[in-house]
Structure formats: C-alpha cells, structure tokens
Design a protein around this motif. Structure first.
Motif, PDB file in Angstrom:
ATOM      1  N   PHE A 190       1.816   9.157  -9.899  1.00 39.00           N
ATOM      2  CA  PHE A 190       2.475   8.486 -11.022  1.00 39.00           C
ATOM      3  C   PHE A 190       2.433   6.967 -10.875  1.00 39.00           C
ATOM      4  O   PHE A 190       2.303   6.249 -11.872  1.00 39.00           O
ATOM      5  CB  PHE A 190       3.916   8.979 -11.164  1.00 39.00           C
ATOM      6  N   TRP A 191       2.555   6.469  -9.653  1.00 39.63           N
ATOM      7  CA  TRP A 191       2.445   5.026  -9.436  1.00 39.63           C
ATOM      8  C   TRP A 191       1.035   4.543  -9.779  1.00 39.63           C
ATOM      9  O   TRP A 191       0.861   3.531 -10.465  1.00 39.63           O
ATOM     10  CB  TRP A 191       2.808   4.691  -7.993  1.00 39.63           C
ATOM     11  N   SER A 192       0.030   5.277  -9.344  1.00 39.91           N
ATOM     12  CA  SER A 192      -1.349   4.908  -9.701  1.00 39.91           C
ATOM     13  C   SER A 192      -1.532   4.911 -11.209  1.00 39.91           C
ATOM     14  O   SER A 192      -2.174   4.012 -11.774  1.00 39.91           O
ATOM     15  CB  SER A 192      -2.340   5.874  -9.048  1.00 39.91           C
ATOM     16  N   GLY A 193      -0.972   5.919 -11.878  1.00 44.51           N
ATOM     17  CA  GLY A 193      -1.094   5.987 -13.325  1.00 44.51           C
ATOM     18  C   GLY A 193      -0.467   4.799 -14.019  1.00 44.51           C
ATOM     19  O   GLY A 193      -1.013   4.274 -15.003  1.00 44.51           O
ATOM     20  N   ILE A 194       0.684   4.340 -13.535  1.00 43.73           N
ATOM     21  CA  ILE A 194       1.325   3.159 -14.101  1.00 43.73           C
ATOM     22  C   ILE A 194       0.412   1.945 -13.953  1.00 43.73           C
ATOM     23  O   ILE A 194       0.245   1.141 -14.892  1.00 43.73           O
ATOM     24  CB  ILE A 194       2.688   2.900 -13.424  1.00 43.73           C
TER      25      ILE A 194
ATOM     26  N   GLY B 235      19.365   8.343 -10.655  1.00 41.02           N
ATOM     27  CA  GLY B 235      18.721   7.155 -10.099  1.00 41.02           C
ATOM     28  C   GLY B 235      17.365   6.912 -10.716  1.00 41.02           C
ATOM     29  O   GLY B 235      17.115   7.240 -11.875  1.00 41.02           O
ATOM     30  N   HIS B 236      16.466   6.336  -9.914  1.00 37.99           N
ATOM     31  CA  HIS B 236      15.086   6.092 -10.338  1.00 37.99           C
ATOM     32  C   HIS B 236      14.204   7.262  -9.906  1.00 37.99           C
ATOM     33  O   HIS B 236      14.331   7.775  -8.792  1.00 37.99           O
ATOM     34  CB  HIS B 236      14.530   4.830  -9.680  1.00 37.99           C
ATOM     35  N   VAL B 237      13.298   7.694 -10.781  1.00 36.70           N
ATOM     36  CA  VAL B 237      12.286   8.688 -10.425  1.00 36.70           C
ATOM     37  C   VAL B 237      10.955   8.192 -10.982  1.00 36.70           C
ATOM     38  O   VAL B 237      10.862   7.820 -12.152  1.00 36.70           O
ATOM     39  CB  VAL B 237      12.636  10.103 -10.941  1.00 36.70           C
ATOM     40  N   ILE B 238       9.925   8.185 -10.154  1.00 35.62           N
ATOM     41  CA  ILE B 238       8.680   7.521 -10.527  1.00 35.62           C
ATOM     42  C   ILE B 238       7.969   8.216 -11.689  1.00 35.62           C
ATOM     43  O   ILE B 238       7.285   7.564 -12.485  1.00 35.62           O
ATOM     44  CB  ILE B 238       7.740   7.389  -9.293  1.00 35.62           C
ATOM     45  N   TRP B 239       8.137   9.542 -11.831  1.00 32.66           N
ATOM     46  CA  TRP B 239       7.476  10.219 -12.950  1.00 32.66           C
ATOM     47  C   TRP B 239       8.134   9.824 -14.281  1.00 32.66           C
ATOM     48  O   TRP B 239       7.446   9.728 -15.291  1.00 32.66           O
ATOM     49  CB  TRP B 239       7.493  11.738 -12.762  1.00 32.66           C
ATOM     50  N   GLY B 240       9.440   9.575 -14.276  1.00 36.13           N
ATOM     51  CA  GLY B 240      10.073   9.085 -15.490  1.00 36.13           C
ATOM     52  C   GLY B 240       9.501   7.744 -15.899  1.00 36.13           C
ATOM     53  O   GLY B 240       9.225   7.496 -17.084  1.00 36.13           O
TER      54      GLY B 240
ATOM     55  N   THR C  95       0.814  -1.219   0.000  1.00 39.70           N
ATOM     56  CA  THR C  95       0.000   0.000   0.000  1.00 39.70           C
ATOM     57  C   THR C  95       0.847   1.268   0.000  1.00 39.70           C
ATOM     58  O   THR C  95       0.297   2.372   0.024  1.00 39.70           O
ATOM     59  CB  THR C  95      -0.930   0.030   1.216  1.00 39.70           C
ATOM     60  N   LEU C  96       2.178   1.128  -0.026  1.00 39.07           N
ATOM     61  CA  LEU C  96       3.056   2.286  -0.095  1.00 39.07           C
ATOM     62  C   LEU C  96       3.297   2.677  -1.553  1.00 39.07           C
ATOM     63  O   LEU C  96       2.841   2.003  -2.476  1.00 39.07           O
ATOM     64  CB  LEU C  96       4.376   1.994   0.619  1.00 39.07           C
ATOM     65  N   PHE C  97       4.041   3.754  -1.752  1.00 38.88           N
ATOM     66  CA  PHE C  97       4.246   4.297  -3.091  1.00 38.88           C
ATOM     67  C   PHE C  97       5.738   4.430  -3.386  1.00 38.88           C
ATOM     68  O   PHE C  97       6.477   5.024  -2.595  1.00 38.88           O
ATOM     69  CB  PHE C  97       3.594   5.682  -3.213  1.00 38.88           C
ATOM     70  N   PRO C  98       6.204   3.907  -4.528  1.00 40.52           N
ATOM     71  CA  PRO C  98       7.575   4.183  -4.942  1.00 40.52           C
ATOM     72  C   PRO C  98       7.740   5.659  -5.282  1.00 40.52           C
ATOM     73  O   PRO C  98       6.860   6.267  -5.904  1.00 40.52           O
ATOM     74  CB  PRO C  98       7.760   3.290  -6.176  1.00 40.52           C
ATOM     75  N   HIS C  99       8.874   6.225  -4.880  1.00 42.43           N
ATOM     76  CA  HIS C  99       9.062   7.679  -4.980  1.00 42.43           C
ATOM     77  C   HIS C  99      10.286   7.984  -5.838  1.00 42.43           C
ATOM     78  O   HIS C  99      10.182   8.151  -7.049  1.00 42.43           O
ATOM     79  CB  HIS C  99       9.186   8.244  -3.558  1.00 42.43           C
ATOM     80  N   VAL C 100      11.457   8.057  -5.260  1.00 46.51           N
ATOM     81  CA  VAL C 100      12.721   8.231  -5.967  1.00 46.51           C
ATOM     82  C   VAL C 100      13.750   7.362  -5.253  1.00 46.51           C
ATOM     83  O   VAL C 100      13.526   6.930  -4.122  1.00 46.51           O
ATOM     84  CB  VAL C 100      13.196   9.704  -5.974  1.00 46.51           C
ATOM     85  N   GLY C 101      14.875   7.114  -5.925  1.00 48.78           N
ATOM     86  CA  GLY C 101      15.881   6.303  -5.260  1.00 48.78           C
ATOM     87  C   GLY C 101      17.203   6.281  -5.982  1.00 48.78           C
ATOM     88  O   GLY C 101      17.251   6.249  -7.217  1.00 48.78           O
ATOM     89  N   ASP C 102      18.296   6.330  -5.223  1.00 49.91           N
ATOM     90  CA  ASP C 102      19.626   6.139  -5.779  1.00 49.91           C
ATOM     91  C   ASP C 102      19.862   4.654  -6.037  1.00 49.91           C
ATOM     92  O   ASP C 102      19.205   3.797  -5.460  1.00 49.91           O
ATOM     93  CB  ASP C 102      20.678   6.659  -4.798  1.00 49.91           C
ATOM     94  N   GLY C 103      20.823   4.364  -6.888  1.00 52.33           N
ATOM     95  CA  GLY C 103      21.163   2.977  -7.147  1.00 52.33           C
ATOM     96  C   GLY C 103      20.028   2.251  -7.840  1.00 52.33           C
ATOM     97  O   GLY C 103      19.449   2.731  -8.809  1.00 52.33           O
ATOM     98  N   THR C 104      19.672   1.082  -7.314  1.00 54.86           N
ATOM     99  CA  THR C 104      18.638   0.269  -7.962  1.00 54.86           C
ATOM    100  C   THR C 104      17.332   0.247  -7.184  1.00 54.86           C
ATOM    101  O   THR C 104      16.372  -0.367  -7.630  1.00 54.86           O
ATOM    102  CB  THR C 104      19.127  -1.182  -8.125  1.00 54.86           C
ATOM    103  N   SER C 105      17.270   0.905  -6.028  1.00 55.09           N
ATOM    104  CA  SER C 105      16.106   0.801  -5.144  1.00 55.09           C
ATOM    105  C   SER C 105      15.280   2.069  -5.145  1.00 55.09           C
ATOM    106  O   SER C 105      15.806   3.182  -5.265  1.00 55.09           O
ATOM    107  CB  SER C 105      16.565   0.496  -3.712  1.00 55.09           C
TER     108      SER C 105
END
Length: 375
Positions: free
Chosen positions: A45-49, A347-352, A22-32
């Motif tokens: 953005f997670w809901s949209g995906i 890193g990772h960004v959820i909007w990307g 029930t949590l939301f991915p946000h941003v992250g360095d590396g692979t996480s």
C-alpha cells in the motif's frame, strides 16, 4: 476541495519518504505509524501511494521513492519472504505491477508474473479454492477462504492476459465463484471467512476473524466485496458480478451513520465509544467509483452510486483527514485494524491511506489504480 485534499496527500507523503526512508509505514495508534521492513502483507500500500503521487504530480521525487520501494519487492520474492498468506496481489499489484503499468519496466512485468505463480501455490485442488492463511493441512487455517481475496484475483487475471495461460484464469474464476456462493449471504451482507473440509472440499460454515461475531457483517469485509466484485465484472464480463457489487453497495449504504463513515462492524452494539473504520469507507468509495466506471451512462444506478461515493469521500476529507494535524503520519484518522484483538482499534492504517489516495486520484485525474491494465 478534492484538489486541496490531494495537496495534503502529496505533502504528507513527501514527509513520510524522509521519515521512513527504506522502511514501510504499517499501522499506528495516536498520530504515529510503526515503521517495518518489507515482510508484512500491508507493504504494497505504501508503494501504491508513491506511484499514485508520481502519476498525479509527475514529480521525480515520488518516482525515485516508488522505484526504491518497488525494488525491495523484487528482493523479497528472490528471498522467498512471502509468508503463509494469500495477499500476494496486495503486495505486487501495487508495487511491481504498478511499475510495469506506469513505466513499462520489463523486469517489473517478469517479477509480477512470478508473484502470480506464488499465489497459485495456495490453490487447494481438493476443494478448488485459494487458502487464505497458514500452511496446507494446517489444523486451524487449512480450508479457510476470506472475502479479502477478491482483491488478490486481479493479479491472476492480469497474468492470464499477459501470458494466455488458462491456469491463472481457471483459479481466479473458481475462487470468485466460491466467494459468491459462500461468503455473500442472501441479504447481500457478507461473512469475513468460510471454512471447507480440506480433505473433501465439503463446505462447513461461515465465521469471522476480525468482525464482531460469526453472523455479523464486518464493514471492511463488505467493502472488499464491493470493490472485488466490481473488478470481477470488468475482468470477466459476467454481469452478475456487477449486480452483486451494486447490492453489496446498497447494504453498505443502508448501514451507514449520519456522517457517512462506517463503524467497524455493522452489527456491533453502538455506544459513544464505538470505533469507526475510515479505511472501510475509503475502500468502499474506491470500489463504488470503479463500479460506476463500468456502467453505461444510462445505467439506472450510476448517478445514485456516484453521488453516494462523493458524499463519503467528502466526509472523509472534511471530518477524518489529518490536514491540520502536523504531527500525524497518516492521511486518515480513525481507521481500525483488529478491534476484537485490540490491535490498533482506532488509529492510522496504511491501506486506508492508499484507498483514500486512489479515490482522490480517480476523481481528479481519472487514474484507476493498478488492479488492471489501462486502455
């Protein structure tokens, strides 16, 4: 290639449903990815995906996850957890409005209209603009608009279409014109932000928040302009907005490196350590695909811009996708959040991930996302 790329999206998203619950991915360095509660501007953005994965696959597992995610936005509005910012469109267009578009859930429509009313509270009548961040009369943020807000205006146009109430259209039209006049420069580059005297509405000047300098062009801001003005053309019929999206696209393309994925700022000095922003290119691709969808088949720019969009998405798939990196949470590598603030510069960004997913679904299935009602 694109079909295989989307199979990776489906697989990674299914893993993330189990990983984040029930949590939301946000941003992250590396692979996480950092997992957060539904309290930030990025959560939609997670809901949209999830909604896009369901529309593509019709797999009920994605629908269940999308519904669960969207229900948290209903609670968020009830609890008034909307923060002091304008990104209500990012939050609710990709959650409750997506639910309405896909399932015709009447309660989702009602909540989305309530969200539009929340966005209207950021309207400042003295200067006739939507204040981006902070409370009214805030010494630092009072009087600031930002180019990102273009992507929040579709929520207001949708509310106008649903209700016929002119207040939504009036505010959206005024903000669009403020953005055109003050955030787009004469060479069709863009400021990230612009300031007005919050008492008189008098223009003060352009600045940046996440770009290299006040006079530079932050690539993600330029991408917001490409997509935002393309949407404005669809929603207003004003051909100037289409032309503006084309010119901002031209500026973006002229400043692209050889592999067609943008650096974080077009004017920052280039070194071997310069950061890319794959999210800026993903947004630009989605905007360019929207732009060409508004053009007649004989439009002189349609083929060129479409070809350029396909070159960029091809590079994202081949060179920036996390396919083959099983430990990665995100879909794209080398997204940047806030380089000058040293906040996830690479890193990772959820909007990307969202706009990468949206671009692929549009290419494969003709599904345009959740910014407007479909025919």
């Amino acid at each position: 290639m694109f079909k295989d790329a989307f199979e990776h999206v489906l697989t990674k998203t299914k893993e993330n449903i189990e990983r984040f619950d029930t949590l939301f991915p946000h941003v992250g360095d590396g692979t996480s990815y950092k997992a957060i509660e539904n309290r930030d501007w990025t959560n939609g953005f997670w809901s949209g995906i999830l909604w896009l994965c369901y529309e593509y696959s019709k797999n009920p597992e994605y629908l269940e996850a999308a519904k669960t995610s969207t229900e948290s936005f209903v609670r968020r509005l009830e609890q008034n957890i909307v923060l002091d910012h304008h990104d209500i469109g990012f939050l609710y267009s990709l959650s409750t409005k997506a639910d309405w578009i896909v399932t015709k859930n009447e309660n989702a429509r009602k909540v989305t209209l309530q969200a539009a009313d929340v966005l209207l509270k950021r309207w400042r009548s003295n200067g006739e603009y939507i204040q981006a961040w902070g409370t009214e009369r805030n010494e630092v943020e009072g009087g600031r608009i930002i180019i990102d807000c273009l992507m929040n205006l579709p929520l207001l146009y949708w509310a106008y279409e649903q209700t016929g109430d002119q207040k939504y259209k009036y505010v959206a039209d005024a903000q669009a014109e403020k953005t055109r006049r003050y955030l787009v420069r004469g060479d069709f580059s863009s400021y990230h932000t612009f300031h007005f005297n919050q008492l008189t509405g008098e223009p003060i000047g352009g600045s940046t928040h996440q770009g290299f300098t006040n006079g530079s062009t932050w690539s993600r801001g330029q991408a917001w302009g490409i997509y935002g003005f393309a949407l404005l053309y669809r929603q207003t019929g004003n051909v100037y907005y289409q032309k503006l999206s084309i010119e901002m696209t031209n500026y973006f393309l002229l400043n692209m490196p050889e592999d067609q994925v943008a650096y974080w700022d077009f004017d920052a000095p280039l070194t071997k350590l310069s950061y890319r922003d794959s999210s800026a290119s993903a947004i630009a691709v989605s905007g360019m695909l929207e732009l060409v969808s508004t053009m007649n088949s004989n439009h002189p720019e349609q083929s060129r811009i479409k070809d350029s969009a396909y070159q960029i998405i091809t590079s994202l798939v081949k060179n920036y996708s996390t396919a083959g990196i099983p430990t990665a949470h995100g879909l794209l590598q080398h997204g940047s959040y806030h380089v000058r603030g040293n906040l996830v510069p690479d890193g990772h960004v959820i909007w990307g991930d969202y706009f990468y997913t949206e671009a692929l679904v549009r290419i494969l299935k003709g599904i345009p996302g959740y910014w407007y009602e479909r025919d």
